[in-house]
Write a protein that holds these residues in place. Structure first.
Motif, PDB file in Angstrom:
ATOM      1  N   LYS A  41       0.991  -1.156   0.068  1.00  0.00           N
ATOM      2  CA  LYS A  41       0.080  -0.160   0.009  1.00  0.00           C
ATOM      3  C   LYS A  41       0.988   1.302   0.082  1.00  0.00           C
ATOM      4  O   LYS A  41       2.093   1.256   0.492  1.00  0.00           O
ATOM      5  CB  LYS A  41      -0.900   0.020   1.244  1.00  0.00           C
ATOM      6  N   LEU A  42       0.147   2.315  -0.246  1.00  0.00           N
ATOM      7  CA  LEU A  42       0.704   3.836  -0.185  1.00  0.00           C
ATOM      8  C   LEU A  42      -0.255   4.308   0.909  1.00  0.00           C
ATOM      9  O   LEU A  42      -1.159   4.320   0.814  1.00  0.00           O
ATOM     10  CB  LEU A  42       0.806   4.689  -1.452  1.00  0.00           C
ATOM     11  N   LEU A  43       0.432   4.797   1.978  1.00  0.00           N
ATOM     12  CA  LEU A  43      -0.287   5.581   3.079  1.00  0.00           C
ATOM     13  C   LEU A  43      -0.170   7.128   2.992  1.00  0.00           C
ATOM     14  O   LEU A  43       0.931   7.552   2.757  1.00  0.00           O
ATOM     15  CB  LEU A  43       0.442   5.034   4.257  1.00  0.00           C
ATOM     16  N   PHE A  44      -1.349   7.791   3.116  1.00  0.00           N
ATOM     17  CA  PHE A  44      -1.154   9.306   3.040  1.00  0.00           C
ATOM     18  C   PHE A  44      -1.810   9.869   4.174  1.00  0.00           C
ATOM     19  O   PHE A  44      -2.958  10.477   4.297  1.00  0.00           O
ATOM     20  CB  PHE A  44      -2.022   9.712   1.648  1.00  0.00           C
ATOM     21  N   PRO A  45      -1.137   9.840   5.575  1.00  0.00           N
ATOM     22  CA  PRO A  45      -1.824  10.604   6.602  1.00  0.00           C
ATOM     23  C   PRO A  45      -1.870  11.845   6.562  1.00  0.00           C
ATOM     24  O   PRO A  45      -0.648  12.298   6.621  1.00  0.00           O
ATOM     25  CB  PRO A  45      -1.042   9.931   7.785  1.00  0.00           C
ATOM     26  N   ASN A  46      -2.871  12.546   6.869  1.00  0.00           N
ATOM     27  CA  ASN A  46      -3.015  13.850   7.256  1.00  0.00           C
ATOM     28  C   ASN A  46      -3.135  14.223   8.388  1.00  0.00           C
ATOM     29  O   ASN A  46      -3.026  15.311   8.822  1.00  0.00           O
ATOM     30  CB  ASN A  46      -4.134  14.586   6.259  1.00  0.00           C
ATOM     31  N   GLU A  47      -3.505  13.523   9.363  1.00  0.00           N
ATOM     32  CA  GLU A  47      -3.756  13.405  10.846  1.00  0.00           C
ATOM     33  C   GLU A  47      -3.142  12.118  11.407  1.00  0.00           C
ATOM     34  O   GLU A  47      -2.783  11.317  10.498  1.00  0.00           O
ATOM     35  CB  GLU A  47      -4.973  13.568  11.215  1.00  0.00           C
ATOM     36  N   LYS A  48      -2.919  12.103  12.802  1.00  0.00           N
ATOM     37  CA  LYS A  48      -2.591  10.858  13.367  1.00  0.00           C
ATOM     38  C   LYS A  48      -3.385   9.680  13.221  1.00  0.00           C
ATOM     39  O   LYS A  48      -4.505   9.788  13.280  1.00  0.00           O
ATOM     40  CB  LYS A  48      -2.192  10.996  14.819  1.00  0.00           C
ATOM     41  N   LEU A  49      -2.729   8.482  12.927  1.00  0.00           N
ATOM     42  CA  LEU A  49      -3.523   7.160  12.514  1.00  0.00           C
ATOM     43  C   LEU A  49      -3.625   6.671  14.259  1.00  0.00           C
ATOM     44  O   LEU A  49      -3.457   7.221  14.999  1.00  0.00           O
ATOM     45  CB  LEU A  49      -2.563   6.256  12.217  1.00  0.00           C
ATOM     46  N   SER A  50      -4.908   5.827  14.319  1.00  0.00           N
ATOM     47  CA  SER A  50      -5.066   5.279  15.621  1.00  0.00           C
ATOM     48  C   SER A  50      -3.782   4.496  16.286  1.00  0.00           C
ATOM     49  O   SER A  50      -2.908   4.050  15.168  1.00  0.00           O
ATOM     50  CB  SER A  50      -6.448   4.294  15.495  1.00  0.00           C
ATOM     51  N   VAL A  51      -3.861   4.375  17.526  1.00  0.00           N
ATOM     52  CA  VAL A  51      -2.765   3.490  17.899  1.00  0.00           C
ATOM     53  C   VAL A  51      -3.326   2.178  17.695  1.00  0.00           C
ATOM     54  O   VAL A  51      -4.348   1.813  18.356  1.00  0.00           O
ATOM     55  CB  VAL A  51      -2.733   3.821  19.422  1.00  0.00           C
ATOM     56  N   GLN A  52      -2.477   1.269  17.376  1.00  0.00           N
ATOM     57  CA  GLN A  52      -2.891   0.005  17.010  1.00  0.00           C
ATOM     58  C   GLN A  52      -1.860  -1.332  17.433  1.00  0.00           C
ATOM     59  O   GLN A  52      -0.741  -0.897  17.404  1.00  0.00           O
ATOM     60  CB  GLN A  52      -3.596  -0.002  15.925  1.00  0.00           C
ATOM     61  N   VAL A  53      -2.369  -2.613  17.166  1.00  0.00           N
ATOM     62  CA  VAL A  53      -1.334  -3.691  17.356  1.00  0.00           C
ATOM     63  C   VAL A  53      -1.907  -4.709  16.504  1.00  0.00           C
ATOM     64  O   VAL A  53      -3.323  -4.785  16.320  1.00  0.00           O
ATOM     65  CB  VAL A  53      -1.258  -4.060  18.744  1.00  0.00           C
ATOM     66  N   HIS A  54      -1.193  -5.450  15.716  1.00  0.00           N
ATOM     67  CA  HIS A  54      -1.618  -6.595  14.923  1.00  0.00           C
ATOM     68  C   HIS A  54      -1.016  -8.031  15.710  1.00  0.00           C
ATOM     69  O   HIS A  54      -0.159  -8.025  16.206  1.00  0.00           O
ATOM     70  CB  HIS A  54      -0.985  -6.625  13.636  1.00  0.00           C
ATOM     71  N   PRO A  55      -1.883  -9.067  15.443  1.00  0.00           N
ATOM     72  CA  PRO A  55      -1.385 -10.264  16.040  1.00  0.00           C
ATOM     73  C   PRO A  55      -0.372 -10.942  15.185  1.00  0.00           C
ATOM     74  O   PRO A  55      -0.301 -10.470  14.074  1.00  0.00           O
ATOM     75  CB  PRO A  55      -2.882 -10.959  16.114  1.00  0.00           C
TER      76      PRO A  55
END
Length: 315
Positions: free
Chosen positions: A84-98
């Motif tokens: 993917k290409l990611l284009f954040p204009n604001e902070k993304l959520s805080v997250q975790v992956h299994p």
């Protein structure tokens, strides 16, 4: 001839093909993705351009109009890398992956280990990667109510050219002002821990179960190889950068499923009977078993090679 399917002893062989990006609206995204894309086809904020998503459609040739998911059986199974290409204009959520075992215990196919390659970064840009020393799950859970979770996570400044490994189990987030090329296992299993007050579902209970206090996440130093730069080599993916400055023709041997992602300039992926243009911001999928391909490029073309598994990438 582009993206063709051929019969060989009753088995369908699929030539390399280019996919049309699929644009994913996100509340933290941007109205415009220029100069990468002129038009996203939506007026919503777009946060991600999926280059090898299962819903991405072949653009040209005999396979035009088919999705990557539909081609899976012809290629020996699901394409293992979601790029993917990611284009954040604001902070993304805080997250975790299994990881794989945790995801499968929850009824999912696989976990989600990923990496981020920084293509653009404004001054002061950062990501958040891993818990600070001494932080535990109880502290993390309590921080949701008083909006202090960000203070418990390591903040990592980033600049163009950085590669970051995001190991499964790592608490993480992405700040604004960057463009990232993300390579990950084909999975969308995400547990959102904190979302800065946005009205989206949190998955705190699931997330706290899969958090690892220490992981291998962090910046990865590039390695000079013969004709390319190795950005990262991990269990699920190898990512390499090619700069075709003086040499305008590059021979690549790809033993595993792979894709090439155009970053700058024009290039063409050539195999016997097939030629596919590699455009900036798009991916050309190289099915497993293709073997050797030639990348014929104009001077100054740059592209990234993403291969699975790690042992498959050789030149």
């Amino acid at each position: 001839m582009t993206g063709s399917g051929k019969m060989d002893g009753g088995v369908m062989e699929v030539s390399p093909f280019r996919l049309k990006p699929w644009f994913s609206p996100r509340p933290w995204g941007r109205k415009s993705l220029k100069p990468w894309y002129e038009d996203t086809g939506t007026t919503e904020l777009v946060g991600e351009a999926w280059l090898t998503g299962p819903q991405c459609v072949v653009e040209e040739g005999e396979l035009a109009g088919k999705t990557l998911a539909e081609l899976g059986p012809q290629m020996g199974g699901e394409f293992p890398l979601l790029v993917k290409l990611l284009f954040p204009n604001e902070k993304l959520s805080v997250q975790v992956h299994p990881d794989d075992a945790q995801a499968q215990a929850a009824g999912e196919t696989r976990g989600k280990t990923e990496c981020w390659y920084v293509l653009d970064a404004e001054p002061g840009a950062f990501v958040m990667l891993g818990l600070k020393p001494g932080v535990d799950a109880k502290m993390l859970a309590a921080s949701v109510a008083d909006n202090t979770m960000e203070s418990l996570i390591e903040k990592v400044p980033v600049s163009v050219g950085d590669m970051l490994f995001v190991d499964a189990g790592t608490v993480h987030a992405i700040g604004p002002g960057v463009v990232l090329l993300e390579t990950q296992q084909t999975s969308d299993v995400t547990y959102r821990l904190y979302d800065y007050g946005r009205p989206r579902e949190l998955h705190l209970e699931q997330g706290l179960k899969v958090i690892k206090p220490k992981t291998q996440a962090g910046k990865v130093a590039p390695k000079e190889m013969a004709g390319f730069i190795r950005l990262i080599e991990q269990k699920y993916f190898v990512v390499d950068r090619f700069e075709l400055g003086r040499a305008v023709e590059q021979s690549l041997t790809l033993e595993g499923p792979a894709c090439l992602v155009g970053l700058r300039g024009k290039a063409w992926v050539v195999t016997p009977g097939s030629e596919v243009e590699l455009e900036p911001g798009k991916a050309v999928v190289i099915p497993e078993g293709t073997g050797q391909v030639i990348v014929d490029a104009e001077q100054g073309a740059t592209f990234v090679r993403c291969v699975a598994p790690a042992t498959s990438a050789s030149i």
